[in-house]
Write a protein that holds these residues in place. Sequence first.
Motif, PDB file in Angstrom:
ATOM      1  N   TRP A 148      20.239  35.409  22.801  1.00 59.80           N
ATOM      2  CA  TRP A 148      20.767  36.366  23.759  1.00 59.80           C
ATOM      3  C   TRP A 148      22.122  35.872  24.257  1.00 59.80           C
ATOM      4  CZ3 TRP A 148      17.080  38.504  28.071  1.00 59.80           C
ATOM      5  CH2 TRP A 148      17.742  39.462  28.843  1.00 59.80           C
ATOM      6  N   VAL A 149      23.137  36.726  24.170  1.00 59.08           N
ATOM      7  CA  VAL A 149      24.466  36.416  24.689  1.00 59.08           C
ATOM      8  C   VAL A 149      24.615  37.126  26.029  1.00 59.08           C
ATOM      9  CG1 VAL A 149      26.952  36.702  24.329  1.00 59.08           C
ATOM     10  CG2 VAL A 149      25.472  36.075  22.410  1.00 59.08           C
ATOM     11  N   ARG A 150      24.898  36.357  27.068  1.00 60.26           N
ATOM     12  CA  ARG A 150      25.039  36.908  28.420  1.00 60.26           C
ATOM     13  C   ARG A 150      26.519  37.197  28.684  1.00 60.26           C
ATOM     14  NH1 ARG A 150      21.153  32.342  30.021  1.00 60.26           N
ATOM     15  NH2 ARG A 150      23.102  31.227  30.077  1.00 60.26           N
ATOM     16  N   VAL A 151      26.849  38.467  28.791  1.00 62.21           N
ATOM     17  CA  VAL A 151      28.233  38.915  28.961  1.00 62.21           C
ATOM     18  C   VAL A 151      28.869  38.312  30.208  1.00 62.21           C
ATOM     19  CG1 VAL A 151      29.685  40.954  29.372  1.00 62.21           C
ATOM     20  CG2 VAL A 151      27.869  41.033  27.646  1.00 62.21           C
ATOM     21  N   ALA A 152      28.153  38.242  31.307  1.00 58.92           N
ATOM     22  CA  ALA A 152      28.711  37.753  32.571  1.00 58.92           C
ATOM     23  C   ALA A 152      29.203  36.314  32.478  1.00 58.92           C
ATOM     24  CB  ALA A 152      27.684  37.883  33.692  1.00 58.92           C
ATOM     25  N   ASP A 153      28.673  35.547  31.525  1.00 57.91           N
ATOM     26  CA  ASP A 153      29.029  34.133  31.404  1.00 57.91           C
ATOM     27  C   ASP A 153      30.047  33.846  30.302  1.00 57.91           C
ATOM     28  OD1 ASP A 153      27.246  33.503  33.461  1.00 57.91           O
ATOM     29  OD2 ASP A 153      25.568  33.311  32.067  1.00 57.91           O
ATOM     30  N   LEU A 154      30.644  34.890  29.721  1.00 57.94           N
ATOM     31  CA  LEU A 154      31.564  34.694  28.605  1.00 57.94           C
ATOM     32  C   LEU A 154      32.865  33.998  28.977  1.00 57.94           C
ATOM     33  CD1 LEU A 154      31.222  38.011  26.596  1.00 57.94           C
ATOM     34  CD2 LEU A 154      30.787  35.707  25.753  1.00 57.94           C
ATOM     35  N   LEU A 155      33.418  34.317  30.134  1.00 57.64           N
ATOM     36  CA  LEU A 155      34.755  33.833  30.483  1.00 57.64           C
ATOM     37  C   LEU A 155      34.711  32.813  31.606  1.00 57.64           C
ATOM     38  CD1 LEU A 155      36.570  37.300  30.567  1.00 57.64           C
ATOM     39  CD2 LEU A 155      36.263  35.763  28.606  1.00 57.64           C
ATOM     40  N   ASP A 156      35.433  31.700  31.433  1.00 60.88           N
ATOM     41  CA  ASP A 156      35.559  30.767  32.543  1.00 60.88           C
ATOM     42  C   ASP A 156      36.706  31.236  33.450  1.00 60.88           C
ATOM     43  OD1 ASP A 156      37.929  29.967  31.276  1.00 60.88           O
ATOM     44  OD2 ASP A 156      37.078  28.112  30.536  1.00 60.88           O
ATOM     45  N   GLU A 157      36.880  30.591  34.571  1.00 60.07           N
ATOM     46  CA  GLU A 157      37.842  31.054  35.582  1.00 60.07           C
ATOM     47  C   GLU A 157      39.275  31.167  35.067  1.00 60.07           C
ATOM     48  OE1 GLU A 157      39.448  32.783  38.641  1.00 60.07           O
ATOM     49  OE2 GLU A 157      37.295  32.522  38.460  1.00 60.07           O
ATOM     50  N   PRO A 158      39.835  30.167  34.361  1.00 58.60           N
ATOM     51  CA  PRO A 158      41.219  30.314  33.886  1.00 58.60           C
ATOM     52  C   PRO A 158      41.421  31.503  32.934  1.00 58.60           C
ATOM     53  CG  PRO A 158      40.518  28.022  33.730  1.00 58.60           C
ATOM     54  CD  PRO A 158      39.306  28.832  34.082  1.00 58.60           C
ATOM     55  N   VAL A 159      40.470  31.733  32.036  1.00 56.54           N
ATOM     56  CA  VAL A 159      40.594  32.852  31.100  1.00 56.54           C
ATOM     57  C   VAL A 159      40.390  34.174  31.826  1.00 56.54           C
ATOM     58  CG1 VAL A 159      39.651  33.906  29.003  1.00 56.54           C
ATOM     59  CG2 VAL A 159      39.937  31.433  29.134  1.00 56.54           C
ATOM     60  N   ARG A 160      39.456  34.208  32.769  1.00 58.67           N
ATOM     61  CA  ARG A 160      39.238  35.412  33.573  1.00 58.67           C
ATOM     62  C   ARG A 160      40.518  35.773  34.329  1.00 58.67           C
ATOM     63  NH1 ARG A 160      34.472  34.241  35.180  1.00 58.67           N
ATOM     64  NH2 ARG A 160      35.028  32.973  36.956  1.00 58.67           N
ATOM     65  N   ALA A 161      41.208  34.773  34.879  1.00 58.49           N
ATOM     66  CA  ALA A 161      42.458  35.023  35.604  1.00 58.49           C
ATOM     67  C   ALA A 161      43.549  35.536  34.661  1.00 58.49           C
ATOM     68  CB  ALA A 161      42.916  33.753  36.307  1.00 58.49           C
ATOM     69  N   LEU A 162      43.550  35.063  33.412  1.00 57.52           N
ATOM     70  CA  LEU A 162      44.521  35.518  32.425  1.00 57.52           C
ATOM     71  C   LEU A 162      44.248  36.971  32.014  1.00 57.52           C
ATOM     72  CD1 LEU A 162      46.779  34.841  30.273  1.00 57.52           C
ATOM     73  CD2 LEU A 162      44.887  34.257  28.745  1.00 57.52           C
ATOM     74  N   LEU A 163      42.998  37.284  31.734  1.00 56.71           N
ATOM     75  CA  LEU A 163      42.649  38.601  31.214  1.00 56.71           C
ATOM     76  C   LEU A 163      42.473  39.666  32.291  1.00 56.71           C
ATOM     77  CD1 LEU A 163      40.096  37.620  28.423  1.00 56.71           C
ATOM     78  CD2 LEU A 163      42.566  37.947  28.235  1.00 56.71           C
ATOM     79  N   PHE A 164      42.012  39.252  33.455  1.00 57.43           N
ATOM     80  CA  PHE A 164      41.766  40.185  34.562  1.00 57.43           C
ATOM     81  C   PHE A 164      42.425  39.644  35.825  1.00 57.43           C
ATOM     82  CE2 PHE A 164      37.894  40.671  31.868  1.00 57.43           C
ATOM     83  CZ  PHE A 164      38.098  41.994  31.472  1.00 57.43           C
ATOM     84  N   PRO A 165      43.775  39.688  35.911  1.00 54.32           N
ATOM     85  CA  PRO A 165      44.455  39.127  37.092  1.00 54.32           C
ATOM     86  C   PRO A 165      44.056  39.859  38.367  1.00 54.32           C
ATOM     87  CG  PRO A 165      45.994  40.360  35.724  1.00 54.32           C
ATOM     88  CD  PRO A 165      44.695  40.327  34.987  1.00 54.32           C
ATOM     89  N   THR A 166      44.026  39.103  39.479  1.00 55.78           N
ATOM     90  CA  THR A 166      43.697  39.677  40.778  1.00 55.78           C
ATOM     91  C   THR A 166      44.877  39.447  41.703  1.00 55.78           C
ATOM     92  OG1 THR A 166      41.395  39.125  40.439  1.00 55.78           O
ATOM     93  CG2 THR A 166      42.042  39.639  42.674  1.00 55.78           C
ATOM     94  N   PRO A 167      45.483  40.444  42.274  1.00 55.73           N
ATOM     95  CA  PRO A 167      45.228  41.865  42.035  1.00 55.73           C
ATOM     96  C   PRO A 167      45.711  42.257  40.644  1.00 55.73           C
ATOM     97  CG  PRO A 167      47.144  41.619  43.433  1.00 55.73           C
ATOM     98  CD  PRO A 167      46.594  40.236  43.202  1.00 55.73           C
ATOM     99  N   PRO A 168      45.229  43.395  40.130  1.00 56.80           N
ATOM    100  CA  PRO A 168      45.638  43.826  38.792  1.00 56.80           C
ATOM    101  C   PRO A 168      47.150  44.010  38.715  1.00 56.80           C
ATOM    102  CG  PRO A 168      43.828  45.166  39.608  1.00 56.80           C
ATOM    103  CD  PRO A 168      44.270  44.296  40.737  1.00 56.80           C
ATOM    104  N   LEU A 169      47.664  43.812  37.524  1.00 52.95           N
ATOM    105  CA  LEU A 169      49.091  43.972  37.281  1.00 52.95           C
ATOM    106  C   LEU A 169      49.511  45.406  37.601  1.00 52.95           C
ATOM    107  CD1 LEU A 169      51.034  41.872  36.199  1.00 52.95           C
ATOM    108  CD2 LEU A 169      50.741  42.850  33.937  1.00 52.95           C
ATOM    109  N   ASP A 170      50.570  45.576  38.377  1.00 55.46           N
ATOM    110  CA  ASP A 170      51.094  46.904  38.716  1.00 55.46           C
ATOM    111  C   ASP A 170      52.175  47.252  37.688  1.00 55.46           C
ATOM    112  OD1 ASP A 170      52.111  49.230  39.756  1.00 55.46           O
ATOM    113  OD2 ASP A 170      52.444  48.428  41.778  1.00 55.46           O
ATOM    114  N   LEU A 171      51.843  48.119  36.754  1.00 53.70           N
ATOM    115  CA  LEU A 171      52.754  48.467  35.670  1.00 53.70           C
ATOM    116  C   LEU A 171      54.002  49.184  36.172  1.00 53.70           C
ATOM    117  CD1 LEU A 171      50.190  49.536  32.926  1.00 53.70           C
ATOM    118  CD2 LEU A 171      51.303  47.334  33.224  1.00 53.70           C
ATOM    119  N   THR A 172      53.929  49.842  37.306  1.00 54.70           N
ATOM    120  CA  THR A 172      55.113  50.538  37.832  1.00 54.70           C
ATOM    121  C   THR A 172      56.194  49.547  38.229  1.00 54.70           C
ATOM    122  OG1 THR A 172      54.173  50.630  40.058  1.00 54.70           O
ATOM    123  CG2 THR A 172      53.814  52.551  38.620  1.00 54.70           C
TER     124      THR A 172
END
Length: 178
Positions: A148-172
């Motif tokens: 069983w692969v658990r989706v919630a545990d796929l990304l560690d903090e540095p990769v999560r910050a790279l892929l899903f920045p907080t706050p999200p990137l404002d394209l405007t």
Amino acid sequence: MNEITAKRTAVKQALHALFLVFRIGSERYALQAIEVVEVLPLLPVKPIAHAPHWVAGVFAYRGAVVPVIDLSALTFGTAAQVRTSTRLVLVHYRAEKSAQAQILGLILEQATDTLRCNPADFQPYGLDNAQAPYLGPVREDAQGLLQWVRVADLLDEPVRALLFPTPPLDLTLLEDRS
């Protein structure tokens, strides 16, 4: 079918969950289907410079940019083989249960089968694999072990910050610079 049999069947069905089964090399793995948004054919992705080797890139999906990881490269260091059965599987990713779900793409080999079983059939395998916390318990069947692969545990903090920045990137803001 009488009423009692119908109720027993409904309870038995409730104990079972649907899983999407895929392979990494010759080994079988599964994602709980409730986490899957959509299964797509393998699509081209735009690479992200200086990202870990297992981050395949990003692609546009219904007006949003979605990051994509290659689960084979993440797990064993070798990119998924491009086959007709290799899929881009979109999943609901939540780092924490209280967080809002974000869409994450997974490149998965031979992601063409499903399995309905009781999640309690999956048992711990005795190793605490801190390098791969997403690899959960295993289930034995006639084809061998299924993990069983658990989706919630796929990304560690540095990769999560790279892929899903907080706050999200404002394209405007990027458009105003040009």
